[in-house]
Write a protein that holds these residues in place. Structure first.
Motif, PDB file in Angstrom:
ATOM      1  N   ASP A   1       0.847  -1.192   0.000  1.00 47.87           N
ATOM      2  CA  ASP A   1       0.000   0.000   0.000  1.00 47.87           C
ATOM      3  C   ASP A   1       0.884   1.245   0.000  1.00 47.87           C
ATOM      4  O   ASP A   1       0.407   2.357   0.196  1.00 47.87           O
ATOM      5  CB  ASP A   1      -0.974   0.003   1.176  1.00 47.87           C
TER       6      ASP A   1
ATOM      7  N   ILE B   1       3.871   1.805  -5.592  1.00 45.56           N
ATOM      8  CA  ILE B   1       2.794   1.771  -6.582  1.00 45.56           C
ATOM      9  C   ILE B   1       3.108   2.722  -7.732  1.00 45.56           C
ATOM     10  O   ILE B   1       2.905   2.381  -8.898  1.00 45.56           O
ATOM     11  CB  ILE B   1       1.432   2.086  -5.923  1.00 45.56           C
TER      12      ILE B   1
ATOM     13  N   GLU C   1       3.026   1.720 -11.661  1.00 44.77           N
ATOM     14  CA  GLU C   1       1.884   2.224 -12.422  1.00 44.77           C
ATOM     15  C   GLU C   1       2.173   3.621 -12.937  1.00 44.77           C
ATOM     16  O   GLU C   1       3.071   4.285 -12.449  1.00 44.77           O
ATOM     17  CB  GLU C   1       0.651   2.286 -11.526  1.00 44.77           C
TER      18      GLU C   1
ATOM     19  N   SER D   1      -1.697   6.119 -10.531  1.00 40.28           N
ATOM     20  CA  SER D   1      -1.181   5.422  -9.343  1.00 40.28           C
ATOM     21  C   SER D   1      -1.809   5.917  -8.046  1.00 40.28           C
ATOM     22  O   SER D   1      -2.002   5.137  -7.116  1.00 40.28           O
ATOM     23  CB  SER D   1       0.344   5.535  -9.278  1.00 40.28           C
TER      24      SER D   1
ATOM     25  N   ILE E   1      -4.941   4.052  -6.621  1.00 38.67           N
ATOM     26  CA  ILE E   1      -4.819   2.690  -6.109  1.00 38.67           C
ATOM     27  C   ILE E   1      -4.579   2.713  -4.600  1.00 38.67           C
ATOM     28  O   ILE E   1      -3.641   3.336  -4.129  1.00 38.67           O
ATOM     29  CB  ILE E   1      -3.680   1.946  -6.827  1.00 38.67           C
TER      30      ILE E   1
ATOM     31  N   MET F   1      -1.950  -2.724  -3.784  1.00 39.91           N
ATOM     32  CA  MET F   1      -1.612  -3.513  -4.965  1.00 39.91           C
ATOM     33  C   MET F   1      -1.072  -4.872  -4.533  1.00 39.91           C
ATOM     34  O   MET F   1      -0.266  -4.964  -3.611  1.00 39.91           O
ATOM     35  CB  MET F   1      -0.565  -2.778  -5.794  1.00 39.91           C
TER      36      MET F   1
ATOM     37  N   TYR G   1      -5.352  -4.568  -8.286  1.00 40.55           N
ATOM     38  CA  TYR G   1      -5.409  -3.221  -7.732  1.00 40.55           C
ATOM     39  C   TYR G   1      -6.674  -3.101  -6.901  1.00 40.55           C
ATOM     40  O   TYR G   1      -7.766  -3.377  -7.382  1.00 40.55           O
ATOM     41  CB  TYR G   1      -5.442  -2.179  -8.853  1.00 40.55           C
TER      42      TYR G   1
ATOM     43  N   TYR H   1     -11.945  -4.388  -6.911  1.00 42.03           N
ATOM     44  CA  TYR H   1     -10.657  -4.899  -7.357  1.00 42.03           C
ATOM     45  C   TYR H   1     -10.611  -4.955  -8.880  1.00 42.03           C
ATOM     46  O   TYR H   1     -11.543  -5.449  -9.519  1.00 42.03           O
ATOM     47  CB  TYR H   1     -10.402  -6.299  -6.805  1.00 42.03           C
TER      48      TYR H   1
END
Length: 173
Positions: free
Chosen positions: A56, A61, A65, A70, A73, A76, A94, A123
């Motif tokens: 997290d 992230i 991404e 990003s 999210i 992940m 995600y 998700y």
């Protein structure tokens, strides 16, 4: 009373043996020619210390991404496969805080031949394979994608048909 006990027993049995969408061990899914990736220096540089991984951390992230998506999210999850030729595949899941963030992320996700996208609740599940072997009798990227997609559909996910990215379409005259 007997029916109630049977029903409770059935629920307990289902709960005990059911799989969760976030179980990343991919039970009974074998990607021919690929094995779970060992954590390498590139992964360590990103902040991934184990495979499968959960994070997290917004910095990690962001490295995995695009910058514009990003921040949407919440968490992940990932499981990466690879082979000796440097090809990879696997699953990235995600988790989003709300439907609006999920929809915003999805609106900026375009169709590509090497991955598929599925949704379950909040998700987004992206399965991918860059395994490009095309030898008779051997699996291809398409075979890997089909297996991974089927696995998540069996867990209750729904496949998403993505829009094509008009910026990469060239006009042939």
């Amino acid at each position: 009373m007997k029916k109630i006990l049977l029903f409770i027993g059935f629920i307990i049995f289902q709960t005990f043996f059911s799989q969760n969408i976030l179980e990343l061990d991919l039970k009974n899914v074998e990607l021919q020619g690929m094995k779970p990736a060992k954590v390498n220096q590139e992964m360590r540089n990103i902040g991934i210390a184990q495979n499968p991984f959960v994070t997290d951390n917004p910095d990690i992230i962001l490295k995995l991404e695009e910058k514009k998506t990003s921040s949407l999210i919440k968490k992940m999850y990932g499981f990466i496969y690879s082979n000796s030729k440097g090809n990879d595949g696997g699953v990235a899941i995600y988790e989003f805080a709300n439907k609006k963030d999920l929809d915003t992320f999805l609106a900026q996700t375009f169709e590509q031949s090497n991955y598929r996208v599925l949704i379950k609740d909040l998700y987004l599940i992206r399965v991918w394979s860059d395994y490009s072997l095309h030898v008779k009798g051997k699996e291809t990227s398409e075979d890997h994608l089909n297996k991974l997609e089927k696995y998540y559909i069996n867990l209750g996910a729904k496949k998403v048909i993505l829009k094509k990215d008009a910026s990469v379409i060239t006009k042939v005259e």
